[in-house]
Design a protein around this motif. Structure first.
Motif, PDB file in Angstrom:
ATOM      1  N   LEU A   2      39.131   4.189 -33.573  1.00 33.80           N
ATOM      2  CA  LEU A   2      39.695   5.433 -34.117  1.00 33.80           C
ATOM      3  C   LEU A   2      41.119   5.710 -33.658  1.00 33.80           C
ATOM      4  CD1 LEU A   2      39.307   8.078 -35.720  1.00 33.80           C
ATOM      5  CD2 LEU A   2      38.385   9.108 -33.617  1.00 33.80           C
ATOM      6  N   ALA A   3      41.342   5.755 -32.368  1.00 29.87           N
ATOM      7  CA  ALA A   3      42.642   6.217 -31.849  1.00 29.87           C
ATOM      8  C   ALA A   3      43.794   5.314 -32.254  1.00 29.87           C
ATOM      9  CB  ALA A   3      42.584   6.339 -30.322  1.00 29.87           C
TER      10      ALA A   3
ATOM     11  N   LEU B 231      30.090   6.174 -25.995  1.00 27.21           N
ATOM     12  CA  LEU B 231      28.837   6.241 -26.722  1.00 27.21           C
ATOM     13  C   LEU B 231      28.522   7.687 -27.018  1.00 27.21           C
ATOM     14  CD1 LEU B 231      25.979   6.523 -24.384  1.00 27.21           C
ATOM     15  CD2 LEU B 231      27.795   5.094 -23.472  1.00 27.21           C
ATOM     16  N   ALA B 232      27.736   7.892 -28.067  1.00 26.46           N
ATOM     17  CA  ALA B 232      27.345   9.241 -28.432  1.00 26.46           C
ATOM     18  C   ALA B 232      26.354   9.758 -27.390  1.00 26.46           C
ATOM     19  CB  ALA B 232      26.707   9.256 -29.828  1.00 26.46           C
ATOM     20  N   ALA B 233      26.787  10.776 -26.647  1.00 26.78           N
ATOM     21  CA  ALA B 233      25.938  11.289 -25.570  1.00 26.78           C
ATOM     22  C   ALA B 233      24.870  12.233 -26.082  1.00 26.78           C
ATOM     23  CB  ALA B 233      26.802  12.016 -24.532  1.00 26.78           C
TER      24      ALA B 233
ATOM     25  N   ARG C 274      30.295  15.051 -35.749  1.00 22.74           N
ATOM     26  CA  ARG C 274      29.441  13.877 -35.924  1.00 22.74           C
ATOM     27  C   ARG C 274      28.557  13.603 -34.712  1.00 22.74           C
ATOM     28  NH1 ARG C 274      29.336   9.871 -39.563  1.00 22.74           N
ATOM     29  NH2 ARG C 274      28.317   7.912 -38.936  1.00 22.74           N
ATOM     30  N   TYR C 275      29.104  13.745 -33.518  1.00 17.12           N
ATOM     31  CA  TYR C 275      28.393  13.332 -32.317  1.00 17.12           C
ATOM     32  C   TYR C 275      28.025  14.473 -31.374  1.00 17.12           C
ATOM     33  CZ  TYR C 275      30.255   8.725 -33.627  1.00 17.12           C
ATOM     34  OH  TYR C 275      30.580   7.575 -34.291  1.00 17.12           O
ATOM     35  N   GLY C 276      28.661  15.616 -31.502  1.00 21.50           N
ATOM     36  CA  GLY C 276      28.485  16.654 -30.503  1.00 21.50           C
ATOM     37  C   GLY C 276      29.424  16.416 -29.327  1.00 21.50           C
ATOM     38  N   ARG C 277      29.305  15.237 -28.748  1.00 23.96           N
ATOM     39  CA  ARG C 277      30.201  14.838 -27.665  1.00 23.96           C
ATOM     40  C   ARG C 277      30.138  13.326 -27.518  1.00 23.96           C
ATOM     41  NH1 ARG C 277      27.341  17.576 -22.527  1.00 23.96           N
ATOM     42  NH2 ARG C 277      27.214  19.265 -24.048  1.00 23.96           N
ATOM     43  N   LEU C 278      31.131  12.785 -26.846  1.00 24.15           N
ATOM     44  CA  LEU C 278      31.151  11.368 -26.507  1.00 24.15           C
ATOM     45  C   LEU C 278      31.166  11.224 -24.996  1.00 24.15           C
ATOM     46  CD1 LEU C 278      33.827   9.997 -29.023  1.00 24.15           C
ATOM     47  CD2 LEU C 278      31.338   9.680 -29.160  1.00 24.15           C
ATOM     48  N   ALA C 279      30.559  10.165 -24.508  1.00 21.48           N
ATOM     49  CA  ALA C 279      30.570   9.861 -23.080  1.00 21.48           C
ATOM     50  C   ALA C 279      31.279   8.531 -22.866  1.00 21.48           C
ATOM     51  CB  ALA C 279      29.147   9.796 -22.529  1.00 21.48           C
ATOM     52  N   VAL C 280      32.119   8.470 -21.860  1.00 25.36           N
ATOM     53  CA  VAL C 280      32.797   7.227 -21.521  1.00 25.36           C
ATOM     54  C   VAL C 280      31.824   6.322 -20.774  1.00 25.36           C
ATOM     55  CG1 VAL C 280      34.682   6.185 -20.202  1.00 25.36           C
ATOM     56  CG2 VAL C 280      35.043   8.350 -21.415  1.00 25.36           C
ATOM     57  N   ASP C 281      31.714   5.087 -21.230  1.00 26.85           N
ATOM     58  CA  ASP C 281      30.848   4.107 -20.562  1.00 26.85           C
ATOM     59  C   ASP C 281      31.645   3.441 -19.446  1.00 26.85           C
ATOM     60  OD1 ASP C 281      29.097   2.194 -19.747  1.00 26.85           O
ATOM     61  OD2 ASP C 281      28.749   1.322 -21.732  1.00 26.85           O
TER      62      ASP C 281
ATOM     63  N   ILE D 211      44.058  12.928 -43.277  1.00 27.40           N
ATOM     64  CA  ILE D 211      43.710  12.649 -41.881  1.00 27.40           C
ATOM     65  C   ILE D 211      42.203  12.798 -41.684  1.00 27.40           C
ATOM     66  CG2 ILE D 211      43.976  13.432 -39.490  1.00 27.40           C
ATOM     67  CD1 ILE D 211      46.829  14.318 -40.240  1.00 27.40           C
ATOM     68  N   ARG D 212      41.629  13.832 -42.261  1.00 26.01           N
ATOM     69  CA  ARG D 212      40.186  14.066 -42.112  1.00 26.01           C
ATOM     70  C   ARG D 212      39.387  12.964 -42.812  1.00 26.01           C
ATOM     71  NH1 ARG D 212      38.136  18.378 -39.958  1.00 26.01           N
ATOM     72  NH2 ARG D 212      40.087  19.532 -40.255  1.00 26.01           N
ATOM     73  N   GLU D 213      39.842  12.578 -43.998  1.00 29.61           N
ATOM     74  CA  GLU D 213      39.148  11.525 -44.743  1.00 29.61           C
ATOM     75  C   GLU D 213      39.159  10.201 -43.972  1.00 29.61           C
ATOM     76  OE1 GLU D 213      39.362   9.472 -49.206  1.00 29.61           O
ATOM     77  OE2 GLU D 213      41.160  10.372 -48.321  1.00 29.61           O
ATOM     78  N   VAL D 214      40.324   9.831 -43.444  1.00 31.86           N
ATOM     79  CA  VAL D 214      40.427   8.584 -42.686  1.00 31.86           C
ATOM     80  C   VAL D 214      39.589   8.653 -41.414  1.00 31.86           C
ATOM     81  CG1 VAL D 214      42.013   7.085 -41.409  1.00 31.86           C
ATOM     82  CG2 VAL D 214      42.700   8.022 -43.622  1.00 31.86           C
ATOM     83  N   THR D 215      39.628   9.787 -40.734  1.00 38.01           N
ATOM     84  CA  THR D 215      38.850   9.945 -39.500  1.00 38.01           C
ATOM     85  C   THR D 215      37.360   9.791 -39.763  1.00 38.01           C
ATOM     86  OG1 THR D 215      40.522  11.444 -38.589  1.00 38.01           O
ATOM     87  CG2 THR D 215      38.348  11.488 -37.573  1.00 38.01           C
ATOM     88  N   ARG D 216      36.864  10.454 -40.801  1.00 40.78           N
ATOM     89  CA  ARG D 216      35.439  10.352 -41.120  1.00 40.78           C
ATOM     90  C   ARG D 216      35.037   8.928 -41.461  1.00 40.78           C
ATOM     91  NH1 ARG D 216      34.783  15.869 -44.848  1.00 40.78           N
ATOM     92  NH2 ARG D 216      34.721  17.334 -43.071  1.00 40.78           N
ATOM     93  N   SER D 217      35.883   8.237 -42.210  1.00 34.79           N
ATOM     94  CA  SER D 217      35.585   6.857 -42.584  1.00 34.79           C
ATOM     95  C   SER D 217      35.541   5.951 -41.357  1.00 34.79           C
ATOM     96  CB  SER D 217      36.637   6.355 -43.577  1.00 34.79           C
ATOM     97  OG  SER D 217      36.439   4.992 -43.887  1.00 34.79           O
ATOM     98  N   LEU D 218      36.505   6.114 -40.456  1.00 34.48           N
ATOM     99  CA  LEU D 218      36.547   5.290 -39.254  1.00 34.48           C
ATOM    100  C   LEU D 218      35.347   5.560 -38.351  1.00 34.48           C
ATOM    101  CD1 LEU D 218      40.364   5.559 -38.439  1.00 34.48           C
ATOM    102  CD2 LEU D 218      39.154   3.521 -39.243  1.00 34.48           C
ATOM    103  N   LEU D 219      34.955   6.825 -38.218  1.00 32.25           N
ATOM    104  CA  LEU D 219      33.798   7.162 -37.384  1.00 32.25           C
ATOM    105  C   LEU D 219      32.506   6.666 -38.002  1.00 32.25           C
ATOM    106  CD1 LEU D 219      34.700  10.774 -36.165  1.00 32.25           C
ATOM    107  CD2 LEU D 219      34.719   8.662 -34.824  1.00 32.25           C
TER     108      LEU D 219
END
Length: 397
Positions: free
Chosen positions: A125-126, A388-390, A359-366, A104-112
Motif C-alpha cells: 500500500l504505502a 497483520l489484521a489484529a 477494512r481491518y479495524g486496526r493493524l498490528a506490526v509483526d 485515492i480512495r479507489e486505489v487504496t481499496r483495490s490495493l487493500l
C-alpha cells in the motif's frame, strides 16, 4: 550517546533521539568533521528555515562543480522562487488535489483488497499508492509506475556521508538523469499536444508573464514525483507503526474519524519522514550565539526540533491533542519553502488510514518477521513493514 563523533543511523531511532537530546542541551549549534553545521533547537531551526536571505536552499552553492537545477523549486531562493511558485501553484491547485480524493480512495481499496490479512504495508500500500496517484496526476502511463518506484528507491539508498562531496552530486544525478530525461520528453509532447493532466498545465501555465520552459517543468515534475512519493510512503508506515505502539488510538479513530487528521499531524511531529533539511549560508551569521561563516552547509534537524521540550511539552509522548500548526509544525518546512505537496500527502494518508480502519479495524506490526527493515539514512521510517489484521471491524463492535 556520550560523544558527538558520529551521528547515529536513522535505523537506530532510540539511539538517535538520545543523541539529539544531548546535542540540544550541550551543543545546539555544532560543526561536524565535514565542515557542516548542525542546528538542533526548535527556535533556531525555525529561524534558519524562515531566513531565506541568509540561508539559501541551493546546495550547489557550496559543492564544487555543481550547477543549480532550473525548476527544482525546493532548491531555488526568492525572488525567483516566488515567481516559480506562482506558476506551478496555478497548475497544482488545492482544487486539483481535493478532486483526487475519490481516486485515492479507489486505489487504496483495490490495493487493500489484494493485500489479504498479512502483508508488507510498504509493498502492498504505502509504496504503490502515492506512485499511482502522482503518476496519474502527471499523466504518465501505468506501465512506467514500477520504474518510478525504482528511481525513488535508488535515491534514498544513496550513501550520503559528506553532503558537500562533489562525488555525491554525481551519484544523485546518475539516479535523477534518466527520470528527468523521461519527463522532459513528456513535457515536449504535452506542449505540442496538451492533455488533461498536470504536465500539460505546467507547460502551458503563465502568471504575471512568467512561464515554465520544458526543463523547468520536467524538473518540477521530478521533484513532485520523488518527494511526493517518498513522503507519503514513509509517513504511512510511520503512522501504522506509531499506532501499533499506541493501540488505543486505533479504537479512538474508529469511533471518531475526526481524530485521524490530528493523529497524522502528531505522527509528522513524532516521526517526520525527512528528519533533516539542508541550507547554505550566503553570509556570515550567528545562530544560538554561535558564529557560522559564509558559504557553508547548515543541516537543520527537524526531528530534534520536533522533540524540543521548549516547543512541545513532554515531547516524547505521542499526543494527538496537541493541535500542532503554523510555525510549530516544521515537518513540511517553514516559511516560503513550506512543502507545496503537503496537502496531497495529508490527503493520501487521511484516506489510507480511513480505509485501513474500515477494512481491518486496526493493524498490528509483526515484530517477529525478519523482513522488518528501517531506512538507514535520509528518511526516518521503514522500508519493509510486515503487518497483520489484529481485529476486524465486526470483532471490535
Amino acid at each position: 550517546m556520550t560523544t558527538i563523533e558520529q551521528i547515529p543511523s536513522m535505523a537506530e531511532e532510540a539511539v538517535l533521539l538520545d543523541w539529539l537530546a544531548v546535542m540540544r542541551d550541550r551543543h545546539p549549534v555544532w560543526q561536524d568533521q565535514y565542515g557542516v553545521w548542525h542546528i538542533f533547537r526548535h527556535s533556531d531551526v525555525r529561524e534558519v528555515l524562515r531566513d531565506t536571505a541568509t540561508f539559501s536552499s541551493d546546495p550547489t552553492r557550496v559543492i564544487e562543480g555543481a550547477d543549480p537545477t532550473p525548476g527544482m523549486i525546493h532548491e531555488i531562493d526568492p525572488p525567483e522562487h516566488r515567481a516559480l511558485r506562482k506558476v506551478v501553484s496555478s497548475a497544482f491547485t488545492p482544487r486539483t488535489i481535493a478532486d483526487l480524493e475519490p481516486r485515492i480512495r479507489e486505489v487504496t481499496r483495490s490495493l487493500l483488497a489484494d493485500a489479504g490479512d498479512r502483508f508488507d504495508l510498504v509493498e502492498a500500500l504505502a509504496f504503490p499508492l502515492p506512485v499511482t496517484i502522482v503518476a496519474e496526476l502527471l499523466g504518465l502511463p501505468r506501465m512506467d509506475h514500477k520504474q518510478f518506484g525504482d528511481w525513488s528507491g535508488a535515491l534514498v539508498d544513496i550513501q550520503m556521508d559528506d553532503p558537500t562531496d562533489p562525488a555525491l552530486v554525481e551519484r544523485i544525478m546518475q539516479v535523477l538523469n534518466p527520470l528527468t530525461s523521461y519527463l522532459l520528453d513528456r513535457c515536449r509532447e504535452r506542449r505540442a499536444d496538451p492533455r488533461d493532466d498536470l504536465i500539460s498545465r505546467l507547460v502551458l501555465a503563465e502568471v504575471d508573464g512568467r512561464t515554465l520552459d520544458d526543463v523547468e517543468a520536467a524538473n518540477f515534475s521530478t521533484a513532485l514525483l520523488l518527494a511526493g512519493h517518498i513522503t507519503t510512503t514513509v509517513l504511512l508506515g510511520n503512522i501504522v507503526r506509531t499506532l501499533d505502539e499506541h493501540p488505543e488510538y486505533w479504537t479512538a479513530a474508529a469511533e471518531d474519524p475526526g481524530l485521524i487528521a490530528p493523529i497524522i499531524e502528531e505522527v509528522l511531529r513524532f516521526r517526520p519522514p525527512f528528519p533533516q533539511m539542508q541550507r547554505t549560508t550566503t553570509r556570515a551569521t550567528t545562530v544560538g550565539g554561535v558564529e557560522i561563516p559564509a558559504d557553508v552547509m547548515v543541516n537543520t534537524w527537524v526531528l530534534s526540533a520536533n522533540r524540543d521540550p521548549l516547543a512541545h511539552p513532554d515531547p516524547d509522548t505521542f499526543d494527538p491533542s496537541r493541535k500542532i500548526g503554523g510555525a510549530a509544525q516544521l515537518s513540511f518546512g517553514h516559511g516560503v519553502h513550506f512543502c507545496l505537496g503537503a496537502p496531497l500527502a495529508r490527503l493520501e494518508n487521511q484516506v489510507a488510514l480511513e480505509e485501513i480502519i474500515a477494512r481491518y479495524g486496526r493493524l498490528a506490526v509483526d515484530r517477529d518477521d525478519d523482513t522488518l527493515r528501517h531506512f538507514d539514512q535520509i528518511v526516518l521510517g521503514t522500508r519493509h513493514l510486515p503487518v497483520l489484521a489484529a481485529v476486524t471491524p465486526a470483532e471490535s463492535a
